[in-house]
Design a protein around this motif. Structure first.
Motif, PDB file in Angstrom:
ATOM      1  N   ASN A  70       0.826  -1.215   0.000  1.00 30.90           N
ATOM      2  CA  ASN A  70       0.000   0.000   0.000  1.00 30.90           C
ATOM      3  C   ASN A  70       0.854   1.257   0.000  1.00 30.90           C
ATOM      4  OD1 ASN A  70      -2.453  -1.348  -0.008  1.00 30.90           O
ATOM      5  ND2 ASN A  70      -2.612  -1.424   2.220  1.00 30.90           N
ATOM      6  N   CYS A  71       1.923   1.235   0.771  1.00 25.38           N
ATOM      7  CA  CYS A  71       2.820   2.393   0.838  1.00 25.38           C
ATOM      8  C   CYS A  71       3.458   2.693  -0.515  1.00 25.38           C
ATOM      9  CB  CYS A  71       3.936   2.146   1.855  1.00 25.38           C
ATOM     10  SG  CYS A  71       3.421   2.237   3.575  1.00 25.38           S
ATOM     11  N   LEU A  72       3.856   1.641  -1.203  1.00 25.38           N
ATOM     12  CA  LEU A  72       4.622   1.799  -2.443  1.00 25.38           C
ATOM     13  C   LEU A  72       3.760   1.731  -3.693  1.00 25.38           C
ATOM     14  CD1 LEU A  72       7.694  -0.442  -1.511  1.00 25.38           C
ATOM     15  CD2 LEU A  72       7.434   2.033  -1.231  1.00 25.38           C
ATOM     16  N   ASN A  73       2.465   1.504  -3.504  1.00 24.56           N
ATOM     17  CA  ASN A  73       1.550   1.390  -4.645  1.00 24.56           C
ATOM     18  C   ASN A  73       1.947   0.279  -5.612  1.00 24.56           C
ATOM     19  OD1 ASN A  73      -0.570   3.197  -4.274  1.00 24.56           O
ATOM     20  ND2 ASN A  73       0.645   4.935  -4.955  1.00 24.56           N
ATOM     21  N   ILE A  74       2.323  -0.850  -5.066  1.00 30.90           N
ATOM     22  CA  ILE A  74       2.646  -2.010  -5.881  1.00 30.90           C
ATOM     23  C   ILE A  74       1.860  -3.206  -5.349  1.00 30.90           C
ATOM     24  CG2 ILE A  74       4.951  -1.190  -6.509  1.00 30.90           C
ATOM     25  CD1 ILE A  74       6.122  -2.972  -4.358  1.00 30.90           C
ATOM     26  N   SER A  75       1.842  -4.289  -6.099  1.00 32.56           N
ATOM     27  CA  SER A  75       1.100  -5.463  -5.666  1.00 32.56           C
ATOM     28  C   SER A  75       1.844  -6.200  -4.558  1.00 32.56           C
ATOM     29  CB  SER A  75       0.888  -6.410  -6.855  1.00 32.56           C
ATOM     30  OG  SER A  75       2.130  -6.945  -7.281  1.00 32.56           O
ATOM     31  N   THR A  76       1.120  -7.021  -3.818  1.00 29.66           N
ATOM     32  CA  THR A  76       1.770  -7.816  -2.769  1.00 29.66           C
ATOM     33  C   THR A  76       2.753  -8.802  -3.380  1.00 29.66           C
ATOM     34  OG1 THR A  76      -0.099  -9.371  -2.805  1.00 29.66           O
ATOM     35  CG2 THR A  76      -0.144  -7.616  -1.140  1.00 29.66           C
ATOM     36  N   ALA A  77       2.418  -9.314  -4.569  1.00 28.56           N
ATOM     37  CA  ALA A  77       3.316 -10.251  -5.251  1.00 28.56           C
ATOM     38  C   ALA A  77       4.632  -9.557  -5.606  1.00 28.56           C
ATOM     39  CB  ALA A  77       2.653 -10.797  -6.508  1.00 28.56           C
TER      40      ALA A  77
END
Length: 225
Positions: free
Chosen positions: A170-177
């Protein structure tokens, strides 16, 4: 109304939600609680992007001021620290973008004396052990610094700040994968870099401080005779 004492600022008896509601209701002094709870984490995140101490503190200040100004926009879907970190990262990236327009980015910035991995030392270590611990920590910090920012940031958030994969994503705006891939690669690269250092035949050429101390002692004896 509950009275907050200075000594209570760093405890966790008040929830973030309650603190924010009370700040928005006019109790501005309670914002100090959010600062004290998040200073170390925010510092470490920004330190992933920029290593100059003065710049880090300036970015932290801007981040906190923006966070305060926009506090009414905070939605309680995630933690305040996650929201704050996203603001901090945007501030750091904006700073880097501005610097790149005006200056050639300096690729060899000095390591500052502030620690990425600072932990309270409650053990009673002897001087030699303290020296070894300090130099081992500096070696690890320097190795972490050598990672690309996208890997370094994920590593620090997960392994140092112990944030969840979901919160980091969420912080980095990327997927968990993608977050998991970056963390895996960061660990792998750190292993390789540390292995290269420790297997280098020149690693003890300059010696640790204990070697310097021993040399000085021996030379002192020799020169006295």
């Amino acid at each position: 109304m509950e009275i907050i004492k200075i000594n209570d600022f760093n405890n966790h008896t008040l929830s973030e939600s309650d603190i924010i509601k009370r700040i928005l209701s006019g109790e501005k002094e309670l914002y100090e609680i959010l600062l004290r709870r998040n200073n170390q984490k925010l510092y470490r995140v920004i330190r992933s992007y920029i290593s100059n101490t003065a710049e880090i503190e300036d970015i932290m200040q801007n981040t906190y001021l923006k966070s305060y100004e926009k506090l009414y926009q905070f939605k309680h879907h995630s933690s305040y620290s996650t929201w704050l970190i996203r603001i901090g990262i945007n501030e750091a990236l904006a700073r880097l973008k501005t610097k790149s327009k005006v200056l050639h980015l300096n690729t060899a910035q000095n390591l500052n004396s502030n620690s990425i991995l600072e932990r309270p030392d409650t053990s009673q270590l002897n001087p030699e052990s303290k020296i070894i611990r300090k130099e081992a920590k500096q070696l690890l910090e320097k190795t972490i610094d050598s990672l690309d920012t996208k890997y370094k940031t994920v590593y620090i958030l997960k392994e140092v700040e112990e944030m969840s994969i979901k919160d980091i994503a969420n912080c980095l705006n990327i997927s968990t994968a993608n977050t998991k891939v970056r963390l895996h690669r960061a660990k792998h690269m750190l292993k390789e870099k540390l292995f290269e250092i420790t297997t280098n035949v020149d690693i003890f050429e300059f010696g640790f401080s204990k070697c310097d101390d021993l040399t000085e002692k021996i030379m002192s004896i020799i020169l006295k005779n």
